[in-house]
Design a protein around this motif. Sequence first.
Motif, PDB file in Angstrom:
ATOM      1  N   GLY A 185     -11.244  -7.420  -2.952  1.00 36.33           N
ATOM      2  CA  GLY A 185     -11.900  -8.203  -1.913  1.00 36.33           C
ATOM      3  C   GLY A 185     -12.624  -7.373  -0.871  1.00 36.33           C
ATOM      4  O   GLY A 185     -12.745  -6.149  -0.989  1.00 36.33           O
ATOM      5  N   PRO A 186     -13.097  -8.030   0.201  1.00 39.14           N
ATOM      6  CA  PRO A 186     -13.883  -7.352   1.235  1.00 39.14           C
ATOM      7  C   PRO A 186     -13.113  -6.288   2.004  1.00 39.14           C
ATOM      8  O   PRO A 186     -13.712  -5.337   2.505  1.00 39.14           O
ATOM      9  CB  PRO A 186     -14.298  -8.496   2.163  1.00 39.14           C
ATOM     10  CG  PRO A 186     -14.164  -9.737   1.358  1.00 39.14           C
ATOM     11  CD  PRO A 186     -13.037  -9.485   0.415  1.00 39.14           C
ATOM     12  N   PHE A 187     -11.786  -6.449   2.113  1.00 36.33           N
ATOM     13  CA  PHE A 187     -10.969  -5.499   2.857  1.00 36.33           C
ATOM     14  C   PHE A 187      -9.874  -4.929   1.960  1.00 36.33           C
ATOM     15  O   PHE A 187      -9.479  -5.544   0.971  1.00 36.33           O
ATOM     16  CB  PHE A 187     -10.334  -6.154   4.089  1.00 36.33           C
ATOM     17  CG  PHE A 187     -11.327  -6.578   5.133  1.00 36.33           C
ATOM     18  CD1 PHE A 187     -11.803  -5.672   6.062  1.00 36.33           C
ATOM     19  CD2 PHE A 187     -11.796  -7.885   5.174  1.00 36.33           C
ATOM     20  CE1 PHE A 187     -12.722  -6.056   7.025  1.00 36.33           C
ATOM     21  CE2 PHE A 187     -12.718  -8.277   6.123  1.00 36.33           C
ATOM     22  CZ  PHE A 187     -13.185  -7.360   7.052  1.00 36.33           C
ATOM     23  N   GLU A 188      -9.390  -3.783   2.356  1.00 34.78           N
ATOM     24  CA  GLU A 188      -8.301  -3.122   1.647  1.00 34.78           C
ATOM     25  C   GLU A 188      -7.121  -2.976   2.599  1.00 34.78           C
ATOM     26  O   GLU A 188      -7.284  -2.558   3.757  1.00 34.78           O
ATOM     27  CB  GLU A 188      -8.761  -1.751   1.159  1.00 34.78           C
ATOM     28  CG  GLU A 188      -7.741  -1.005   0.318  1.00 34.78           C
ATOM     29  CD  GLU A 188      -8.271   0.328  -0.188  1.00 34.78           C
ATOM     30  OE1 GLU A 188      -7.482   1.074  -0.801  1.00 34.78           O
ATOM     31  OE2 GLU A 188      -9.456   0.622   0.047  1.00 34.78           O
ATOM     32  N   LEU A 189      -5.946  -3.342   2.149  1.00 33.10           N
ATOM     33  CA  LEU A 189      -4.739  -3.187   2.953  1.00 33.10           C
ATOM     34  C   LEU A 189      -4.296  -1.732   2.905  1.00 33.10           C
ATOM     35  O   LEU A 189      -3.975  -1.211   1.842  1.00 33.10           O
ATOM     36  CB  LEU A 189      -3.630  -4.090   2.423  1.00 33.10           C
ATOM     37  CG  LEU A 189      -2.275  -4.020   3.142  1.00 33.10           C
ATOM     38  CD1 LEU A 189      -2.400  -4.485   4.584  1.00 33.10           C
ATOM     39  CD2 LEU A 189      -1.230  -4.867   2.408  1.00 33.10           C
ATOM     40  N   VAL A 190      -4.280  -1.082   4.070  1.00 34.21           N
ATOM     41  CA  VAL A 190      -3.930   0.341   4.106  1.00 34.21           C
ATOM     42  C   VAL A 190      -2.551   0.584   4.692  1.00 34.21           C
ATOM     43  O   VAL A 190      -1.996   1.680   4.539  1.00 34.21           O
ATOM     44  CB  VAL A 190      -4.989   1.149   4.895  1.00 34.21           C
ATOM     45  CG1 VAL A 190      -6.339   1.068   4.195  1.00 34.21           C
ATOM     46  CG2 VAL A 190      -5.119   0.667   6.339  1.00 34.21           C
ATOM     47  N   PRO A 238       0.844  -1.198   0.000  1.00 39.25           N
ATOM     48  CA  PRO A 238       0.000   0.000   0.000  1.00 39.25           C
ATOM     49  C   PRO A 238       0.880   1.248   0.000  1.00 39.25           C
ATOM     50  O   PRO A 238       2.028   1.189   0.474  1.00 39.25           O
ATOM     51  CB  PRO A 238      -0.779  -0.134   1.315  1.00 39.25           C
ATOM     52  CG  PRO A 238       0.095  -0.971   2.198  1.00 39.25           C
ATOM     53  CD  PRO A 238       0.840  -1.904   1.277  1.00 39.25           C
ATOM     54  N   PRO A 239       0.407   2.364  -0.547  1.00 38.33           N
ATOM     55  CA  PRO A 239      -0.933   2.583  -1.097  1.00 38.33           C
ATOM     56  C   PRO A 239      -1.061   2.185  -2.567  1.00 38.33           C
ATOM     57  O   PRO A 239      -2.090   2.431  -3.179  1.00 38.33           O
ATOM     58  CB  PRO A 239      -1.107   4.086  -0.941  1.00 38.33           C
ATOM     59  CG  PRO A 239       0.282   4.622  -1.143  1.00 38.33           C
ATOM     60  CD  PRO A 239       1.209   3.622  -0.515  1.00 38.33           C
ATOM     61  N   THR A 240      -0.017   1.559  -3.137  1.00 31.11           N
ATOM     62  CA  THR A 240      -0.047   1.203  -4.561  1.00 31.11           C
ATOM     63  C   THR A 240      -0.997   0.039  -4.837  1.00 31.11           C
ATOM     64  O   THR A 240      -1.689   0.015  -5.855  1.00 31.11           O
ATOM     65  CB  THR A 240       1.368   0.837  -5.037  1.00 31.11           C
ATOM     66  OG1 THR A 240       2.261   1.916  -4.744  1.00 31.11           O
ATOM     67  CG2 THR A 240       1.392   0.563  -6.528  1.00 31.11           C
ATOM     68  N   LEU A 241      -1.048  -0.921  -3.930  1.00 32.91           N
ATOM     69  CA  LEU A 241      -1.806  -2.151  -4.141  1.00 32.91           C
ATOM     70  C   LEU A 241      -3.277  -1.873  -4.449  1.00 32.91           C
ATOM     71  O   LEU A 241      -3.932  -1.077  -3.773  1.00 32.91           O
ATOM     72  CB  LEU A 241      -1.701  -3.038  -2.896  1.00 32.91           C
ATOM     73  CG  LEU A 241      -2.425  -4.382  -2.931  1.00 32.91           C
ATOM     74  CD1 LEU A 241      -1.874  -5.267  -4.035  1.00 32.91           C
ATOM     75  CD2 LEU A 241      -2.321  -5.075  -1.580  1.00 32.91           C
ATOM     76  N   VAL A 242      -3.778  -2.555  -5.471  1.00 37.56           N
ATOM     77  CA  VAL A 242      -5.193  -2.468  -5.855  1.00 37.56           C
ATOM     78  C   VAL A 242      -5.780  -3.874  -5.757  1.00 37.56           C
ATOM     79  O   VAL A 242      -5.241  -4.823  -6.338  1.00 37.56           O
ATOM     80  CB  VAL A 242      -5.358  -1.922  -7.289  1.00 37.56           C
ATOM     81  CG1 VAL A 242      -6.824  -1.921  -7.697  1.00 37.56           C
ATOM     82  CG2 VAL A 242      -4.773  -0.517  -7.394  1.00 37.56           C
TER      83      VAL A 242
END
Length: 652
Positions: free
Chosen positions: A244-249, A237-241
């Motif tokens: 799913g149900p959650f987002e890695l911040v 993160p914050p590059t990762l797209v």
Amino acid sequence: MAKLFLTLALLVVLVSATIVADRPDPPADFTFINRGDVNTLDPQRMSWMQDLLVARMIYEGLTRNDVLSPGFEPVPAAAERWDISDDGREYTFLIRPDADWSNGAPVTAHDFVYSWRRAMLPDIASDYFKFFMSIEGARAFYDWRTSELDKLAKGTSAYSDGEALWEATQARFDETVELKALDDKTLWMRLVRPQPFWLDLCSFAVLSPVHAPLVSQYERPDPKTGSLDRRGGWTKPPTLVTNGPFELVRWRFKRDMRFERSETYWDKASIDIGSILVPSVEEPNAQILAYQTGAAQFVANVASGYRGDMVADKLAFYDDHREEYERLKAQGYDQFTIDRMLPQDPRAHTHAVPSFGTYFWNFNCQPTLPDGRPNPFADRRVRKAFSLVVDKQAIADDVRRLGEPVARSLLPPGSVAGYTPPAGLPDVGSAKSDAERQAIIDQARTLMAEAGYPNPSEDFPVVVEMVFNKDAGHDLVAQVFARNWEENLGVETLLAQKELKVYRNDLKEGNYMVSRAGWYGDYADPTTFLDLSKTGNGNNDRKYSDANYDALLEAAALETDAAKRFEILARAEKQIMEEDLPVFPIFYYNTVYMFDAHELTGLTTHPQTKQNVHVFDVMGDGVGRDEWKPMRMGPFSDRVEALLFGHLGGRP
């Protein structure tokens, strides 16, 4: 003075900015400790269980398992529906119109084509690339790419450089592989042959999509070798797209990972947790302490050396409430629901549940050892002899102490509905008398003599080195082996404990004689275990290769009658469990969790032990719906019941 004022003002601004930047995040709604630190968030390159657990939080495949159902059925996920041809080979998936990536872009069929093509590339080196070989043309594409990379490296390629080969590779894929995006939301594929477990396989995290516009920026062909030059920055993160149900911040290496509920997830209304913290706590005893002090609400894998005492305390808790326990069990409640309905007690926070996994050790089956000496374990008679004289019951009872049943097959019995594993071999620990025990030892010594070692204490050509990684008590298991092999066969042994990274590499390279191993099934079919010993399989660390065994697996793959197919697979398992012994199973895993069943709900007791965190809810925290989510017992309730309670060392 004005200059001094400006300087002071600037200093105040900088200090304030630093304070704001260092201000801690608000407490997460849910904190849990994973099985270990995550290795990668590239789904096509995953193989470790802690990675796959996180992948199910942040990615979503075409289907997902209904983990609270007794059959663990695959249900719609990124695909809202699908059609299957009458011959069982063609699948057409309709991607949800409201399925979006975390950056707001729509999830498309093209994303799946791009992602699965990555997994088919030899340069990606996916441990699970064989899954994708089920698609028509995938094997031919993989072999062609492998050959062309070799030619480019030798200077005999028809392509001028890596870029030219990459352009040809993309064209070759489109021409060869029967995987197509018919439009933005329609994914079509044709399989080589019918796969009765294909929908279940589509739930496996490795088949999740990656965001093609992002990942393609981080992978470019090397001009000289042609292989994709992969840079890993897209997984942070914050590059990762993700979709799913959650987002890695946040991901701070060796510190923690923080997740937030994804605002773009199509089913976000069903998610009952707003934020999740996963601190990095590698030491098993520290993990338990973190739970006991309230720093974590769930430990995904209790691995402490004293967890046997914890399980014993749990059984004592059941004993203290015997009458109510039996009444609740008779009503068909699952283990976690029973714990919730019994009085609150810290002893009840330990949960040992049967797993879709088997602990075993490998024999190196190659003709020669890494140093060039002839390998005595290349002879199946030697492997069988060594297996017979291991006291598996002593390992289960005295080393593990978790109520784990002794294993005589690779598949845990009852874990796949309709499949019956072979009986397997006896061992000295299963003997009912001294005479029976001696008969087993005599059988092993006869096999050794037939292999050319009538007096192993003098003529066995090697000191038997056992390779294993640190922690988790593998050294104690190896000590039992050493004692058994020295007492019953007279061979010398050496224990070789290695750091995890070195141990993993030694397994992949075949740099060992005997090595610690184990496997958790990836999907609900015997082949998830049996393919491990197939010639050329990426997880065949034993380097075992047998034409008859491969032929049986091939025959099963062609068989359309489900019962006959299972019969063929049982014959294949019988061969490696009773005759060839490339591996020797020791026990079937129990997984030990820590959580308060009065507080946390949504966990599955199914033996496939695939916990989906997006189903969890912390009760009474004011976040989400605060509704209990028990297992739904159904047609397989008797089977599940036997697994849940039988693996705890008898009826508690």
